[in-house]
Structures are given as structure tokens and as C-alpha cells.
Write an enzyme that holds these catalytic residues in place. Structure first.
Site, PDB file in Angstrom:
ATOM      1  N   THR A  31      44.040   1.093  22.359  1.00  0.00           N
ATOM      2  CA  THR A  31      43.635   1.165  23.823  1.00  0.00           C
ATOM      3  C   THR A  31      42.434   0.025  24.008  1.00  0.00           C
ATOM      4  O   THR A  31      42.179  -0.724  23.381  1.00  0.00           O
ATOM      5  CB  THR A  31      43.392   2.409  24.317  1.00  0.00           C
ATOM      6  N   ASN A  32      41.944   0.150  25.200  1.00  0.00           N
ATOM      7  CA  ASN A  32      40.433  -0.739  25.423  1.00  0.00           C
ATOM      8  C   ASN A  32      39.423   0.101  26.210  1.00  0.00           C
ATOM      9  O   ASN A  32      39.888   1.343  26.356  1.00  0.00           O
ATOM     10  CB  ASN A  32      41.000  -1.975  26.147  1.00  0.00           C
TER      11      ASN A  32
END
Ligand code: CTP
Length: 227
Positions: A31-32
Site C-alpha cells: 500500500t502507500n
């Protein structure tokens, strides 16, 4: 009658927000750092200006604004499908989500246990949602965001052209206190007519309110100068 007395047209906006999660196995994912705050603030600002909003959101830790229809998704593929299924019914698509450009090619079914040696993962490209929407021939307003390290204007203008956008909000993510994951933001808002304006630094809610006024103006302008 001055401008503030003129009744404002009510629009329908489709807003995306937050990160996507790309599964590696049943319990792990890529993810980020996106917090969803910019997209959620934008959705809230649209509602406060009297517009109808559907928010398509990746997993975040904040509550959706009151008065918006919410669609929860996890992966970029799910977000892409959710956007393509709905976008034709909206005057504007506001792509605020930090969509993962890649996903693991073969997510492991169940939980992957350790094996001797390294684990080498292959990542494959996710669809570019804005390009898919372009392919549909969508005629509504398209706003993109560009998160860049350093002065974002040159790369932002390039992304606006490559993705056939009407507006692009470009921000510098090299400073921890601004942009992705932060409370405040500072953006350069560029348009398809060659204009550009600085908004912020300010709380994302304040940036969003100003941004929505530009969106309303751009929708009027598009009606006079269709693509
Ligand atoms: N975006 C999208 N689909 C993707 C990735 C990004 O629609 N698969 C949208 C984002 O929501 C944003 C805009 O494209 O509005 C720009 O995102 P960004 O990640 O900055 O651009 P990229 O084209 O992925 O460029 P880069 O190579 O710099 O990551």
C-alpha cells in the site's frame, strides 16, 4: 445581481480517495502513505457547496463525510471497476486516490509460510483508471492529482496532457508537513487552457473548498468550450 446572488448549478461528483491495497497473500499487502484526507475533504467541500457526491474509497482510518454515498474498495482493480461502472452518471470525476501502479502477479492463496532463501515477487501493472475513463469517451470534467518530489509543475503539466485531464492538482511530497499523509497541502492547480494557480499551504479542508470553486468554474467553461 452579483456572482454570489446567482444560483449555483448543482453537480454530481464522483470522488476517489485513499490508497489501494494490493494483496501479496491472504494477510499481507502493498500500500502507500495516503491518509484519504484530501479526497475526503474534497468530498465534504462538494457537499457543502450543494453538490451530490459518491466517494469511492480505499481503506483509511477516517470517517466519510456526512451526506455522501460511499463505496468501499481495496484493490486498484476494484477501484477501477467501481469508477467505470458509475462515471457516466456524473458531471465530474475527481481522482484523488493514490492508486497503486503495480500489484503482485500471483497473490498466494492463504498465508504464505517461510521457505529457505529469498522470496522474489513479480509485480504487474494495474490499469490506469484515468486512461480507462478516457477510453470510454467520458465527457465530464476530469481532475487528477500528481504527487511529485520537488517542484511538481513541469511533470504535472505533462500528466495533465498525457491523461487528457481538464484540471490537475500537483503537489510536492518531499516535505513531510504537506501533501500525502499530512494535515495540510499546497497545490498548483493547472488547467487544460494553460492556466495555473497556487492554493495553500493550508489545511486540506481549506484547500478543498477553494478547489471546488475552480471545479465549478471549469465545468461552466467546458460547457462553453466542449472537448
Ligand atoms: N491514477 C489512476 N490510475 C492509476 C494510477 C494513478 O487513475 N493506476 C491517477 C491518480 O488518482 C492521480 C493521477 O492518476 O489522479 C496521477 O497519479 P500519479 O501516481 O501521480 O501518476 P502516475 O501516472 O502513476 O505517474 P508516476 O509514474 O509518477 O507514478
Amino acid at each position: 445581481m452579483n456572482r454570489s446572488d446567482t444560483p449555483r448549478p448543482r453537480h454530481r461528483f464522483l470522488v476517489t480517495a485513499g490508497p489501494t491495497r494490493e494483496p501479496v497473500d491472504a494477510i499481507r499487502f502493498f500500500t502507500n502513505r495516503s491518509s484519504g484526507r484530501m479526497g475526503y475533504s474534497l468530498a465534504r467541500a462538494c457537499v457543502e457547496r450543494g453538490h451530490d457526491v459518491t466517494l469511492i474509497t480505499g481503506p483509511v482510518a477516517i470517517k466519510p463525510p456526512v451526506g455522501v454515498e460511499v463505496v468501499f474498495v481495496e484493490t486498484a482493480l476494484e477501484m477501477c471497476a467501481a469508477v467505470l461502472d458509475r462515471v457516466e452518471g456524473y458531471n465530474g470525476l475527481l481522482m484523488c486516490a493514490a492508486v497503486a501502479d503495480y500489484r503482485p502477479a500471483e497473490p498466494h492463496p492463504g498465508k504464505r509460510s517461510k521457505t529457505p532463501g529469498d522470496w522474489i515477487l513479480r509485480l504487474v501493472r494495474n490499469p490506469d483508471i484515468l486512461l480507462e475513463v478516457d477510453r470510454l469517451g467520458y465527457k465530464g470534467l476530469r481532475l487528477g492529482f500528481a504527487a511529485e518530489f520537488g517542484d511538481p509543475r513541469e511533470r504535472g503539466r505533462q500528466k495533465l496532457e498525457e491523461k487528457h485531464l481538464d484540471l490537475l492538482a500537483a503537489n510536492d511530497i518531499s516535505r513531510d508537513e504537506l501533501g500525502m499523509g499530512a494535515i495540510q497541502n499546497a497545490i498548483w492547480l493547472m488547467d487544460r487552457w494553460g492556466g495555473s494557480v497556487a492554493i495553500g499551504p493550508a489545511d486540506k479542508g481549506v484547500v478543498a473548498m477553494e478547489l471546488v470553486e475552480h471545479l465549478e468554474d471549469a465545468i461552466l467553461r467546458l460547457a462553453q468550450d466542449p472537448k
